[in-house]
Design an enzyme around this catalytic site. Structure first.
Site, PDB file in Angstrom:
ATOM      1  N   ASP A 173      26.703   9.832 -13.720  1.00 16.00           N
ATOM      2  CA  ASP A 173      25.685  10.291 -14.671  1.00 16.00           C
ATOM      3  C   ASP A 173      24.452  10.633 -13.841  1.00 16.00           C
ATOM      4  O   ASP A 173      23.768   9.751 -13.326  1.00 16.00           O
ATOM      5  CB  ASP A 173      25.397   9.174 -15.676  1.00 16.00           C
ATOM      6  CG  ASP A 173      24.469   9.602 -16.806  1.00 16.00           C
ATOM      7  OD1 ASP A 173      23.721  10.575 -16.622  1.00 16.00           O
ATOM      8  OD2 ASP A 173      24.489   8.960 -17.868  1.00 16.00           O
ATOM      9  N   ASP A 221       0.813  -1.213   0.000  1.00 15.17           N
ATOM     10  CA  ASP A 221       0.000   0.000   0.000  1.00 15.17           C
ATOM     11  C   ASP A 221       0.851   1.270   0.000  1.00 15.17           C
ATOM     12  O   ASP A 221       0.371   2.358   0.331  1.00 15.17           O
ATOM     13  CB  ASP A 221      -0.947   0.011   1.208  1.00 15.17           C
ATOM     14  CG  ASP A 221      -0.201  -0.062   2.533  1.00 15.17           C
ATOM     15  OD1 ASP A 221       1.028  -0.316   2.508  1.00 15.17           O
ATOM     16  OD2 ASP A 221      -0.834   0.126   3.584  1.00 15.17           O
ATOM     17  N   ASP A 248      20.662  16.425 -17.560  1.00 14.09           N
ATOM     18  CA  ASP A 248      21.303  15.116 -17.730  1.00 14.09           C
ATOM     19  C   ASP A 248      22.786  15.368 -17.977  1.00 14.09           C
ATOM     20  O   ASP A 248      23.175  15.785 -19.062  1.00 14.09           O
ATOM     21  CB  ASP A 248      20.647  14.402 -18.921  1.00 14.09           C
ATOM     22  CG  ASP A 248      21.150  12.974 -19.115  1.00 14.09           C
ATOM     23  OD1 ASP A 248      22.017  12.534 -18.337  1.00 14.09           O
ATOM     24  OD2 ASP A 248      20.677  12.315 -20.056  1.00 14.09           O
ATOM     25  N   TYR A 256      34.604   2.822 -23.421  1.00 17.03           N
ATOM     26  CA  TYR A 256      34.479   1.863 -22.319  1.00 17.03           C
ATOM     27  C   TYR A 256      35.346   0.642 -22.633  1.00 17.03           C
ATOM     28  O   TYR A 256      35.185   0.016 -23.678  1.00 17.03           O
ATOM     29  CB  TYR A 256      33.016   1.449 -22.150  1.00 17.03           C
ATOM     30  CG  TYR A 256      32.072   2.627 -22.175  1.00 17.03           C
ATOM     31  CD1 TYR A 256      31.757   3.323 -21.011  1.00 17.03           C
ATOM     32  CD2 TYR A 256      31.527   3.077 -23.379  1.00 17.03           C
ATOM     33  CE1 TYR A 256      30.908   4.419 -21.046  1.00 17.03           C
ATOM     34  CE2 TYR A 256      30.682   4.170 -23.423  1.00 17.03           C
ATOM     35  CZ  TYR A 256      30.372   4.845 -22.249  1.00 17.03           C
ATOM     36  OH  TYR A 256      29.543   5.945 -22.290  1.00 17.03           O
TER      37      TYR A 256
END
Length: 452
Positions: free
Chosen positions: A269, A49, A280, A397
């Site tokens: 980020d 709930d 962003d 990366y």
């Protein structure tokens, strides 16, 4: 999360004239004979709930500024009695004691500019009659399946009565086709909100840079970000990514619980919402305050690529021009470092860079982090125009174990991201308050006493 500065009724800080202007623009595009129907975001349970913090659906907010659930917006261009109708909850002193104030029908008219307002419980009785008067229904199917069923049932109800002379609309048109193109072009008020959002997010990144040191957990940096957002009345625009060491190479990492170690990079980020408008920003920096030679080499390639991509953000250029610029610089940089081998043109053509740079260079940003708006018009990339806002975020990366890559490069993940406004003469980097030059980052961390 709402992430905006509001009064006790949940009203946005944007001037109500801004919302009225948007509604009028949309109704001009619809023309007489059309009806637009748009439901508010439903309340969603987190568990049992316990509800998630309520955040209004972006299209609904864009046209109303109304922050409550259980509401339906109706626009009927040219209708003499009322062009803008808002169905919403009635005032209820008992429920308001538990959940806070409601606008009610009087507030919908007085505070939110509705021409008329009815209780949400009456929508089944009133809305079919409004639809019956129109030739075209502007509604976006597939966003709210439960409400889709209601709309379909209203139309079916009208069609079942066709033999009694009941009129049925002849055409269904996707509302988002018109609305999302409007949202792509930011007004002065929207740009002001986005600048504020980016400024607050940049301050959060500066706080995180100053705080960072070996022996901390990623979630401690996460906490610094949230603290800075909340002290300015904002909430995160998405779940922050705080990835150290190997986690810097995981694009959507958000577990944020690893112990940060000496000699690693930290990729952060994170952005916030101010008055519903998102920022962003991504920054990457050394946990101990000093880039290693290999980390600096990769970082400088990404930074150079980002500057080149940002320089392509100007009216008349195409959406893909920044990405093409970033790809060229990243491929050349990786080749110079010996991580790619072969002729530059062939490496680019073959997509050899995608082993290290596997995402695109940006996306639209506005009320949503990944904002609405087509990237292509027909088969052609969209032409950039003043008022559009996009991110520029190249990256490299190199996870541990990457085939054919020496160990000294492993676990180096670098992404640098900014929010960029297309202006009349070029561009404006809204997030330039977050440092990204190697020397500036190292100096900032040294002043904070974080250099090992």
């Amino acid at each position: 999360m709402r992430g905006s500065l509001t009064d006790s009724h949940g009203m946005t800080a944007l001037n109500q004239k801004e919302f009225a202007r948007r509604r009028k623009q949309l109704m001009r595009m619809m023309g007489p004979g059309g009806i637009a129907i748009l439901p508010a975001a439903p309340v969603k349970l987190r568990n049992r709930d316990v509800e998630h913090d309520y955040r209004q659906e972006s299209d609904f907010h864009y046209l109303t500024g109304f922050a409550e659930p259980e509401a339906v917006l109706v626009l009927i261009p040219g209708r003499k009695q009322a062009e803008y109708i808002l169905f919403c909850r009635e005032r209820d002193p008992l429920r308001e004691t538990w959940d806070g104030a409601r606008a009610g029908q009087d507030g919908a008219v007085a505070d939110y500019g509705a021409d008329d307002s009815f209780p949400i419980g009456d929508v089944d009785d009133i809305l079919p009659g409004l639809i019956e008067q129109c030739e075209r229904v502007y509604y976006t199917l597939g966003v709210s399946p439960e409400f889709d069923q209601q709309v379909v049932s209203w139309v079916q109800q009208l069609r079942s009565q066709a033999n009694r002379g009941t009129h049925t609309p002849q055409e269904f048109i996707a509302l988002d086709h018109l609305l999302h193109d409007m949202r792509l072009y930011k007004s002065r008020a929207e740009i002001s909100a986005m600048k504020k959002s980016a400024k607050i997010a940049a301050q959060a990144h500066v706080r995180a840079i100053k705080s960072c040191q070996p022996g901390m957990r990623e979630y401690e940096i996460h906490a610094d970000l949230i603290h800075e957002f909340r002290r300015h009345g904002c909430a995160p625009s998405y779940s922050p990514i705080v990835g150290s060491g190997p986690n810097s190479c995981v694009l959507h990492y958000n577990q944020n619980d690893r112990l940060m170690e000496d000699g690693e990079l930290l990729l952060v980020d994170a952005g916030c919402e101010f008055d519903y408008y998102a920022s962003d920003i991504t920054r990457t920096y050394p946990v101990n305050g000093r880039f290693s030679p290999e980390q600096k080499a990769i970082y400088e390639v990404v930074l150079k690529a980002q500057y080149s991509a940002i320089d392509k953000v100007r009216p008349g250029n195409h959406w893909n021009d920044p990405h093409d610029a970033a790809v060229k610089l990243i491929t050349a940089g990786l080749k110079d470092l010996g991580l790619l081998k072969g002729p530059l043109s062939k490496l680019i053509k073959d997509g050899a860079y995608s082993k290290f740079f596997m995402h695109r260079t940006g996306h639209w940003i506005g009320l949503d982090v990944h904002d609405v708006g087509d990237y292509k018009v027909g088969d052609e990339w969209r032409v950039l125009e003043p008022g559009m806002v996009l991110t520029i975020e190249p990256g490299i990366y190199i996870p541990a174990g990457t085939k054919g890559v020496a160990k000294k490069w492993w676990n180096i993940g670098v992404r640098i991201e900014d929010d960029v406004l297309v202006t009349k003469d070029g561009y404006d980097v809204l997030s330039d308050g977050a440092p990204k030059e190697v020397a500036v980052i190292e100096k900032l961390m040294a002043r904070a006493g974080k250099v090992a």
